[in-house]
Write a protein that holds these residues in place. Structure first.
Motif, PDB file in Angstrom:
ATOM      1  N   TYR A  76      -4.739  -5.953 -10.035  1.00 28.90           N
ATOM      2  CA  TYR A  76      -4.520  -7.320  -9.562  1.00 28.90           C
ATOM      3  C   TYR A  76      -5.434  -8.210 -10.370  1.00 28.90           C
ATOM      4  O   TYR A  76      -6.647  -8.017 -10.339  1.00 28.90           O
ATOM      5  CB  TYR A  76      -4.838  -7.449  -8.073  1.00 28.90           C
ATOM      6  CG  TYR A  76      -3.853  -6.766  -7.168  1.00 28.90           C
ATOM      7  CD1 TYR A  76      -2.553  -7.234  -7.051  1.00 28.90           C
ATOM      8  CD2 TYR A  76      -4.218  -5.645  -6.437  1.00 28.90           C
ATOM      9  CE1 TYR A  76      -1.647  -6.609  -6.201  1.00 28.90           C
ATOM     10  CE2 TYR A  76      -3.318  -5.013  -5.583  1.00 28.90           C
ATOM     11  CZ  TYR A  76      -2.039  -5.505  -5.481  1.00 28.90           C
ATOM     12  OH  TYR A  76      -1.138  -4.895  -4.649  1.00 28.90           O
TER      13      TYR A  76
ATOM     14  N   PRO B  55      -8.103   6.006   2.689  1.00 28.08           N
ATOM     15  CA  PRO B  55      -8.693   4.979   3.553  1.00 28.08           C
ATOM     16  C   PRO B  55      -8.085   3.601   3.312  1.00 28.08           C
ATOM     17  O   PRO B  55      -7.296   3.430   2.389  1.00 28.08           O
ATOM     18  CB  PRO B  55     -10.172   4.997   3.170  1.00 28.08           C
ATOM     19  CG  PRO B  55     -10.191   5.538   1.787  1.00 28.08           C
ATOM     20  CD  PRO B  55      -9.055   6.499   1.687  1.00 28.08           C
ATOM     21  N   ASN B  56      -8.457   2.620   4.113  1.00 27.81           N
ATOM     22  CA  ASN B  56      -7.997   1.241   3.919  1.00 27.81           C
ATOM     23  C   ASN B  56      -8.402   0.750   2.538  1.00 27.81           C
ATOM     24  O   ASN B  56      -9.509   0.996   2.091  1.00 27.81           O
ATOM     25  CB  ASN B  56      -8.632   0.302   4.960  1.00 27.81           C
ATOM     26  CG  ASN B  56      -8.052   0.525   6.340  1.00 27.81           C
ATOM     27  OD1 ASN B  56      -8.776   0.686   7.291  1.00 27.81           O
ATOM     28  ND2 ASN B  56      -6.740   0.550   6.430  1.00 27.81           N
ATOM     29  N   GLY B  57      -7.486   0.061   1.907  1.00 28.14           N
ATOM     30  CA  GLY B  57      -7.799  -0.489   0.586  1.00 28.14           C
ATOM     31  C   GLY B  57      -7.796   0.551  -0.516  1.00 28.14           C
ATOM     32  O   GLY B  57      -8.231   0.279  -1.628  1.00 28.14           O
ATOM     33  N   ALA B  58      -7.280   1.745  -0.209  1.00 26.51           N
ATOM     34  CA  ALA B  58      -7.276   2.810  -1.216  1.00 26.51           C
ATOM     35  C   ALA B  58      -6.227   2.546  -2.291  1.00 26.51           C
ATOM     36  O   ALA B  58      -6.288   3.110  -3.377  1.00 26.51           O
ATOM     37  CB  ALA B  58      -7.004   4.149  -0.547  1.00 26.51           C
ATOM     38  N   GLY B  59      -5.267   1.690  -1.976  1.00 23.03           N
ATOM     39  CA  GLY B  59      -4.206   1.408  -2.934  1.00 23.03           C
ATOM     40  C   GLY B  59      -2.895   2.093  -2.587  1.00 23.03           C
ATOM     41  O   GLY B  59      -2.019   2.226  -3.441  1.00 23.03           O
ATOM     42  N   LYS B  60      -2.726   2.491  -1.344  1.00 19.40           N
ATOM     43  CA  LYS B  60      -1.502   3.189  -0.944  1.00 19.40           C
ATOM     44  C   LYS B  60      -0.296   2.254  -1.032  1.00 19.40           C
ATOM     45  O   LYS B  60       0.723   2.603  -1.648  1.00 19.40           O
ATOM     46  CB  LYS B  60      -1.650   3.738   0.491  1.00 19.40           C
ATOM     47  CG  LYS B  60      -2.861   4.627   0.679  1.00 19.40           C
ATOM     48  CD  LYS B  60      -2.979   5.157   2.094  1.00 19.40           C
ATOM     49  CE  LYS B  60      -3.275   4.103   3.132  1.00 19.40           C
ATOM     50  NZ  LYS B  60      -4.590   3.451   3.031  1.00 19.40           N
ATOM     51  N   SER B  61      -0.438   1.102  -0.408  1.00 18.28           N
ATOM     52  CA  SER B  61       0.672   0.144  -0.473  1.00 18.28           C
ATOM     53  C   SER B  61       0.938  -0.262  -1.908  1.00 18.28           C
ATOM     54  O   SER B  61       2.092  -0.399  -2.324  1.00 18.28           O
ATOM     55  CB  SER B  61       0.340  -1.114   0.326  1.00 18.28           C
ATOM     56  OG  SER B  61       0.072  -0.781   1.660  1.00 18.28           O
ATOM     57  N   THR B  62      -0.132  -0.452  -2.657  1.00 23.47           N
ATOM     58  CA  THR B  62       0.023  -0.840  -4.051  1.00 23.47           C
ATOM     59  C   THR B  62       0.829   0.214  -4.809  1.00 23.47           C
ATOM     60  O   THR B  62       1.716  -0.116  -5.593  1.00 23.47           O
ATOM     61  CB  THR B  62      -1.365  -1.003  -4.695  1.00 23.47           C
ATOM     62  OG1 THR B  62      -2.114  -1.915  -3.913  1.00 23.47           O
ATOM     63  CG2 THR B  62      -1.253  -1.504  -6.112  1.00 23.47           C
TER      64      THR B  62
ATOM     65  N   GLN C  33       5.324  -2.611   4.713  1.00 26.41           N
ATOM     66  CA  GLN C  33       4.450  -2.687   5.876  1.00 26.41           C
ATOM     67  C   GLN C  33       4.957  -3.789   6.790  1.00 26.41           C
ATOM     68  O   GLN C  33       5.419  -4.818   6.327  1.00 26.41           O
ATOM     69  CB  GLN C  33       3.012  -2.992   5.434  1.00 26.41           C
ATOM     70  CG  GLN C  33       2.053  -1.851   5.755  1.00 26.41           C
ATOM     71  CD  GLN C  33       0.682  -2.042   5.147  1.00 26.41           C
ATOM     72  OE1 GLN C  33       0.568  -2.329   3.965  1.00 26.41           O
ATOM     73  NE2 GLN C  33      -0.346  -1.858   5.947  1.00 26.41           N
TER      74      GLN C  33
ATOM     75  N   GLU D 126       3.506   3.006   6.048  1.00 23.65           N
ATOM     76  CA  GLU D 126       3.030   3.089   7.435  1.00 23.65           C
ATOM     77  C   GLU D 126       4.126   2.893   8.469  1.00 23.65           C
ATOM     78  O   GLU D 126       4.054   1.982   9.288  1.00 23.65           O
ATOM     79  CB  GLU D 126       1.916   2.064   7.657  1.00 23.65           C
ATOM     80  CG  GLU D 126       0.811   2.242   6.641  1.00 23.65           C
ATOM     81  CD  GLU D 126      -0.486   1.618   7.093  1.00 23.65           C
ATOM     82  OE1 GLU D 126      -0.616   1.343   8.293  1.00 23.65           O
ATOM     83  OE2 GLU D 126      -1.367   1.431   6.243  1.00 23.65           O
TER      84      GLU D 126
ATOM     85  N   VAL E 161      -6.815  -1.420  -9.320  1.00 28.33           N
ATOM     86  CA  VAL E 161      -7.022  -0.864  -7.990  1.00 28.33           C
ATOM     87  C   VAL E 161      -6.501   0.570  -7.928  1.00 28.33           C
ATOM     88  O   VAL E 161      -6.802   1.299  -6.999  1.00 28.33           O
ATOM     89  CB  VAL E 161      -6.370  -1.717  -6.881  1.00 28.33           C
ATOM     90  CG1 VAL E 161      -7.033  -3.077  -6.796  1.00 28.33           C
ATOM     91  CG2 VAL E 161      -4.897  -1.880  -7.108  1.00 28.33           C
TER      92      VAL E 161
ATOM     93  N   HIS F 150      -1.779   7.271   8.298  1.00 21.30           N
ATOM     94  CA  HIS F 150      -3.202   7.047   8.557  1.00 21.30           C
ATOM     95  C   HIS F 150      -3.844   8.075   9.459  1.00 21.30           C
ATOM     96  O   HIS F 150      -5.053   8.255   9.445  1.00 21.30           O
ATOM     97  CB  HIS F 150      -3.387   5.663   9.182  1.00 21.30           C
ATOM     98  CG  HIS F 150      -3.815   4.634   8.189  1.00 21.30           C
ATOM     99  ND1 HIS F 150      -4.972   4.756   7.466  1.00 21.30           N
ATOM    100  CD2 HIS F 150      -3.226   3.513   7.756  1.00 21.30           C
ATOM    101  CE1 HIS F 150      -5.083   3.741   6.663  1.00 21.30           C
ATOM    102  NE2 HIS F 150      -4.025   2.968   6.800  1.00 21.30           N
TER     103      HIS F 150
HETATM  104  N1  LIG Z   1      -2.238  -9.473  -3.851  1.00 20.87           N
HETATM  105  C1  LIG Z   1      -3.450  -8.925  -4.094  1.00 20.87           C
HETATM  106  N2  LIG Z   1      -4.316  -9.553  -4.906  1.00 20.87           N
HETATM  107  C2  LIG Z   1      -5.526  -9.021  -5.167  1.00 20.87           C
HETATM  108  N3  LIG Z   1      -5.964  -7.861  -4.673  1.00 20.87           N
HETATM  109  C3  LIG Z   1      -5.142  -7.182  -3.848  1.00 20.87           C
HETATM  110  C4  LIG Z   1      -3.850  -7.680  -3.513  1.00 20.87           C
HETATM  111  N4  LIG Z   1      -3.257  -6.805  -2.674  1.00 20.87           N
HETATM  112  C5  LIG Z   1      -4.149  -5.809  -2.500  1.00 20.87           C
HETATM  113  N5  LIG Z   1      -5.282  -6.019  -3.192  1.00 20.87           N
HETATM  114  C6  LIG Z   1      -6.458  -5.140  -3.252  1.00 20.87           C
HETATM  115  O1  LIG Z   1      -6.030  -3.901  -3.747  1.00 20.87           O
HETATM  116  C7  LIG Z   1      -6.640  -2.851  -3.057  1.00 20.87           C
HETATM  117  C8  LIG Z   1      -5.586  -1.888  -2.525  1.00 20.87           C
HETATM  118  O2  LIG Z   1      -4.799  -2.557  -1.564  1.00 20.87           O
HETATM  119  P1  LIG Z   1      -3.616  -1.850  -0.788  1.00 20.87           P
HETATM  120  O3  LIG Z   1      -2.935  -2.872   0.048  1.00 20.87           O
HETATM  121  O4  LIG Z   1      -2.776  -1.118  -1.760  1.00 20.87           O
HETATM  122  O5  LIG Z   1      -4.418  -0.828   0.139  1.00 20.87           O
HETATM  123  P2  LIG Z   1      -3.854   0.197   1.228  1.00 20.87           P
HETATM  124  O6  LIG Z   1      -4.291   1.534   0.799  1.00 20.87           O
HETATM  125  O7  LIG Z   1      -2.412  -0.006   1.457  1.00 20.87           O
HETATM  126  O8  LIG Z   1      -4.695  -0.242   2.500  1.00 20.87           O
HETATM  127  P3  LIG Z   1      -4.253  -0.259   4.073  1.00 20.87           P
HETATM  128  O9  LIG Z   1      -4.511   1.081   4.591  1.00 20.87           O
HETATM  129  O10 LIG Z   1      -5.209  -1.255   4.662  1.00 20.87           O
HETATM  130  O11 LIG Z   1      -2.832  -0.693   4.150  1.00 20.87           O
HETATM  131  C9  LIG Z   1      -7.486  -3.472  -1.975  1.00 20.87           C
HETATM  132  O12 LIG Z   1      -8.824  -3.417  -2.402  1.00 20.87           O
HETATM  133  C10 LIG Z   1      -7.021  -4.876  -1.881  1.00 20.87           C
HETATM  134  O13 LIG Z   1      -8.099  -5.721  -1.626  1.00 20.87           O
END
Ligand SMILES: Nc1ncnc2c1ncn2[C@@H]1O[C@H](COP(=O)(O)OP(=O)(O)OP(=O)(O)O)[C@@H](O)[C@H]1O
Ligand SMILES: [Mg+2]
Lengths: 429, 262, 294
Positions: free
Chosen positions: B19, B43-50, B85, B168, B24, B200
């Motif tokens: 990003y 964990p949260n913010g691990a980048g799963k959704s990404t 999500q 999720e 990430v 999760h």
């Molecule tokens: N649009 C964005 N712009 C900048 N950074 C982002 C953006 N979306 C996510 N991030 C960052 O990328 C990292 C991964 O985010 P992501 O949403 O993929 O996490 P996740 O594993 O799905 O978390 P969760 O369990 O909370 O859903 C996080 O550190 C988040 O802060």
């Protein structure tokens, strides 16, 4: 030239009024605008600006005079109400904030226009001045008005400086402010009031539509020069004042020119310059940084080529021809030449008979980059479970950006290793 | 820890996603066999959704490539389904449950065709599968969080795809519904469909998934559950971010350097 | 006959704006509509200067260009300069509007547009702005033709794009994932808003354009849970507002655009308070009932 002298000597009282009026209005709106901007409520100012019209007209209809204090009271009342209504609509329905803003803005303004037609029909001769509320007429500022606006602007400045810390906190992080026990609701109300005050004073200069610019543009521009909110507010005020002076000057030189729009154009011009030219955050700065990055990487890659050749021949101080170096790299001849010249000027290599040779410092620098490359490869394989045959490309970039601190951390983490995942020696410095 | 697979459904090669230049996900590299239910755990913010969004082409990757059924995404879009999500949309949108599920059919329709009886029948069947047959006319904002999640699931089912990516799907769903959903997923896996689920709850991983992908900014492990879902690797995935990666990421962002030299 | 033409004009504008506005408010882009409706001003002035008259096609092109330009600038500032969206909108439309006003003052003699007309239009003059053929046949008010053409285009656009606009609005990530070109639809929508704004601008002024873009859709949004119904209610509301707005203005002898906007506010307020289920009164009653039953 004469114009310039006359204008900036401020000897003409009319010029004085207009200039000081414009500066005061522009600077105070800019200051309040900084906070609404940081609160991500920039367009709220637009809504207030449109909403003061019915208040002004109603005050005029009731009192029948163009007494500025009454008009300001009316403006203040409807401006404030519009903000409360926006919040109320958002809180009590599924309508989102942007829609609520647009809705309130247009309905209030429409009501103002209806009232305005009544005033026009009533044939009251002094109604012409009301137009300045819609389209703005800084040049029409007269002494008494100026006193009123001056007082408001000063009140505004005093309130902002007294509550600076609180306003800052609320603008940045409302929840945090709440947890610290700040009266967030009252502070919100305060900011609302300040916004309305700023609009009420500024609107006579630039008019309904352009008022939003007075609040938003200087703050948005200032944001590019600093991350410190105190500095941001000061810079925004200066930008606002500057646009005020320039707007007044332009319409002085060319009397047919409207002051308000020129204030907005100059202020936007300052903003555009900021977007592009501000150090660090500006678009040009990013672009320049990008180019610097590219040349550093290119030069460091050339150094690496020397090192790899040195490793092969087990002698780092042999002269190399362009052709040999080009073999080791993926860049064109022209770039390679530029790179060699740049390295030469840094004293990392020297030229002997069409060939190039690493200097002592050159060997050191090259070894460091190679070391970082190999450390990173080792880190990727050990800590990120990436297969040794996948790590090279990544390291090609990262080697250029590792700082000495990260270098230490890496070495420590990996236990001062001697070999990389491909069993190549990690240079010791 | 990584399994090599012949004839994978999904193949991700050295994928880096950033990003605004800050990575990430770093060098993600794994493959997935056909007909499995895979859990993406981290964990949260691990980048799963990404990761899921990148696979679906919603966000671009900085480097690396992704192959689905040995082809690019564009060639096989109609065979891939995506469940975002729940928080990613505004549930006040004026649409009924059936409307949303019918959206699952849009990908197959093209611009000019409209949904027909057949589409509607499929949508109703899918709603029945997730137990929402009595809610078809309900406005979507008047559903509970778990029901909204099931609407999304039904929409994905209506796509009749071969590969499903779900972000999720169990968030805010009660235990009984969760069981019912996992049953549906099992059934689909038996029909040789592949399902990837961001999950999760570590307790249920062993029961739900036959494949596990552990990530936390980087791939920690990917393989059959009994092989990779052990304390050591879970520790590694949940034991905080690698501070070095974060530091390097910050420098990349600050200096706006693309993670791969071009 | 005058009443008919004015109400027809109002309705045509209201329907075109309302259809597009519905999607704007659902996309949380209402203020972009506001911005476009102001940003087209320099386009109109420049087109006027170049063509020397109010020839509709060049006006449409000029203003349409500036409308789209403003959305590009907003996006550029947001993405490249990392300026927050609301600020980007505010900076952009005020600048373009200011440039428009300056152009008008520079070319006062040559441009037959004044500031008043920009803001509240001259819907009252629609009936006398006649389209007269070379042989002298009177074809009726010119704006009616322009606005009808625009309406047909907008209705076509919405009908064809309905599915894609709907899904791209509700769940853009999913839309992208199933291969719908969401970015393209975004710009098509912006283009449509620009064209509508420009065509309506001259007859009703920017304030009524904004009001019609946001007001009827927002009201309809409170009344229904179905997008199709929302679009239909929006259209009906637009016609009602034009009709009663005109007569209100006639009766009060006040600005027509102003009265239509006020009426819109009244409609919205009534719905906001009394709407079944979503109105605040209904909510109050419900919570009271709950309190009693507990
Ligand atoms: N649009 C964005 N712009 C900048 N950074 C982002 C953006 N979306 C996510 N991030 C960052 O990328 C990292 C991964 O985010 P992501 O949403 O993929 O996490 P996740 O594993 O799905 O978390 P969760 O369990 O909370 O859903 C996080 O550190 C988040 O802060
Ligand atoms: Mg997530």
């Amino acid at each position: 030239m004469d114009d310039l002298v006359t204008f900036f000597s401020f000897s003409d009282p009319n010029i004085r009024y207009v200039v000081f009026g414009s500066i005061l209005l522009a600077a105070s709106s800019a200051i309040v605008g900084c906070f609404t901007l940081l609160k991500k409520k920039a367009l709220v100012g637009d809504a207030v600006a449109h909403s003061v019209l019915p208040g002004v007209c109603a005050a005029f209809l009731f009192t029948g005079t163009k007494n500025i204090s009454f008009l300001i009271c009316g403006a203040f009342f409807t401006g404030w109400m519009s903000l409360l209504l926006i919040d109320y609509i958002v809180a009590h329905s599924k309508i989102k904030k942007d829609t609520a803003i647009g809705l309130v803005l247009s309905v209030f303004f429409g009501a103002g226009i209806v009232l305005l037609t009544f005033i026009q029909q009533s044939g009251n001769s002094s109604q012409s001045g009301l137009d300045s509320f819609i389209f703005g007429k800084a040049a029409a500022l007269v002494g008494t008005d100026l006193v009123t606006f001056g007082v408001i602007a000063i009140i505004l400045l005093v309130i902002v400086s007294v509550f600076f810390k609180e306003l800052t906190l609320v603008a940045f992080d409302e929840n945090f402010a709440k947890s610290l026990g700040f009266p967030v609701k009252s502070l919100d109300m305060l900011l609302t009031t300040l916004t309305v005050l700023a609009v009420v004073t500024g609107i006579t200069a630039v008019g309904v539509v352009l008022m939003a610019a007075m609040l938003i543009t200087p703050g948005a521009a200032a944001r590019y020069w600093t991350d410190n909110i105190r500095k941001m507010v000061i810079i925004a005020a200066i930008f606002g004042a500057l646009s005020g002076i320039l707007g007044a000057y332009i319409s002085y030189v060319a009397p047919s020119m409207p002051t308000g729009p020129w204030m907005v154009v100059t202020s936007s011009f300052i903003a555009v310059i900021s977007f592009f030219c501000a150090p660090k955050k500006g678009i040009f700065a990013k672009w320049v940084r990008n180019n610097v990055n590219k040349t550093t990487m290119r030069d460091e890659n050339t150094l690496k080529a020397f090192y790899h050749l040195g490793e092969r021949d087990e002698d780092f101080e042999l002269p190399r021809s362009m052709a040999t170096l080009a073999d080791k790299q993926r860049i064109g001849e022209k770039q390679l030449k530029k790179s060699l010249i740049s390295l030469c000027s840094k004293g990392l290599i020297k030229e002997t008979e069409e060939k190039w040779i690493l200097t002592k410092t050159g060997v050191q620098d090259a070894a460091r980059i190679i070391k970082l490359h190999r450390l990173w490869e080792l880190y990727l394989t050990n800590y990120m479970h990436i297969a040794p045959d996948h790590v090279h490309d990544d390291a090609e970039t990262i080697e250029h950006i590792i700082t000495p601190e990260i270098e230490n951390e890496l070495e420590h983490l990996l236990g001062y290793p001697s070999d990389d995942p491909h069993k190549q020696k990690i240079p010791r410095l | 820890m990584k399994e090599d697979i012949v004839d994978p459904v999904l193949e991700i090669h050295d994928l880096t996603v950033s990003y605004s230049r800050k990575p990430v996900l770093w060098d993600i590299d794994f493959s997935l066999p056909k007909g499995c239910i895979a859990g993406i755990i981290g964990p949260n913010g691990a980048g799963k959704s990404t990761l899921i969004k990148t696979i679906m082409g919603v966000i671009p990757s900085s480097s690396g490539y992704i192959k689905i059924f040995d082809q690019t995404l564009n060639a096989v879009r109609s065979r891939v389904s995506y469940v975002p999500q729940r928080e990613s949309v505004d549930w006040d949108f004026p649409a009924s449950v059936l409307d949303v599920v019918l959206m699952g059919r849009y990908g197959k329709l093209g611009l000019f065709k409209n949904t027909n009886k057949q589409d509607k029948r499929i949508a109703l069947e899918c709603l029945e599968k997730v137990g929402l047959q009595d809610y078809t006319k309900r406005q979507i904002s008047q559903l509970s969080g778990g029901q909204q999640q099931r609407v999304f699931l039904a929409r994905a089912l209506a796509q009749e795809a071969d590969l499903y990516l779900m972000d999720e799907p169990f968030a805010g769903v009660d235990a009984a519904t969760e069981k019912a959903i996992i049953e549906i997923l099992r059934e689909m896996a038996n029909k040789n469909k592949t399902i990837i689920v961001v999950h999760h709850d570590l307790q249920s991983v062993v029961n739900y998934f036959d494949w596990v992908i552990l990530i936390n900014m980087r791939l920690v492990a990917s393989g059959p559950t009994q092989k990779v879902f052990n304390n050591k690797l879970i520790q590694e995935a949940y034991g905080g971010k690698l501070t070095l990666l974060t530091e390097i990421g910050n420098i990349l962002e600050e200096r706006q350097i693309p993670p791969r030299e071009k | 006959m005058i009443a008919f033409w004015i109400i027809l004009t109002g309705s045509l504008v209201a329907i075109s704006c309302g259809l597009l506005g519905s999607f704007l408010i659902l996309r949380k882009m209402s203020m972009i509509g506001d911005a476009i409706s102001h940003a087209v001003l320099p386009g109109i002035v420049i087109a006027f200067l170049l063509s020397g008259n109010r020839e509709p096609l060049s006006m449409l092109l000029g203003a349409g260009f500036f409308g789209l330009l403003s959305t590009f600038i907003i996006e550029y500032l947001h993405q490249k300069a990392k300026l927050q969206t609301d600020a980007a909108i505010g900076v952009t439309f005020t600048l373009l509007f200011a440039v428009g006003i300056i152009l008008i003052s520079v070319f006062t003699g040559k441009v037959d547009i004044d500031q008043d007309c920009v803001l509240y239009g001259e819907i009252a003059y629609v009936p006398i702005d006649l389209w007269i053929l070379d042989d002298g046949t009177i074809m009726g008010p010119r704006p009616i033709y322009i606005l009808s053409t625009v309406l047909v285009l907008i209705v076509l656009f919405i009908t064809i794009g309905y599915k894609h606009l709907k899904i791209g609005t509700f769940d853009p990530a999913f839309a992208t994932a199933i291969g719908i070109p969401t970015v393209l639809w975004h710009y098509l929508l912006m283009g449509a808003v620009s064209i509508t704004t420009v065509a309506s601008f001259e007859s009703v002024g920017s304030i009524l354009v904004v009001a019609f873009l946001i007001g009827p859709p927002a009201t309809a949004y409170l009344l229904t849970d179905d997008l199709k119904k929302m679009l239909i209610i929006t259209c009906i509301l637009g016609v009602l507002i034009s009709f009663f707005g005109y007569w209100l203005a006639y009766w009060l002898n006040a600005s027509i655009a102003g009265c239509m906007t006020v009426l819109l506010g009244v409609f919205f307020t009534i719905v906001f308070i009394f709407a079944p289920n979503t109105g605040i009164l209904a909510k109050k009653l419900k919570s009271n009932k709950n309190a009693i039953s507990i």
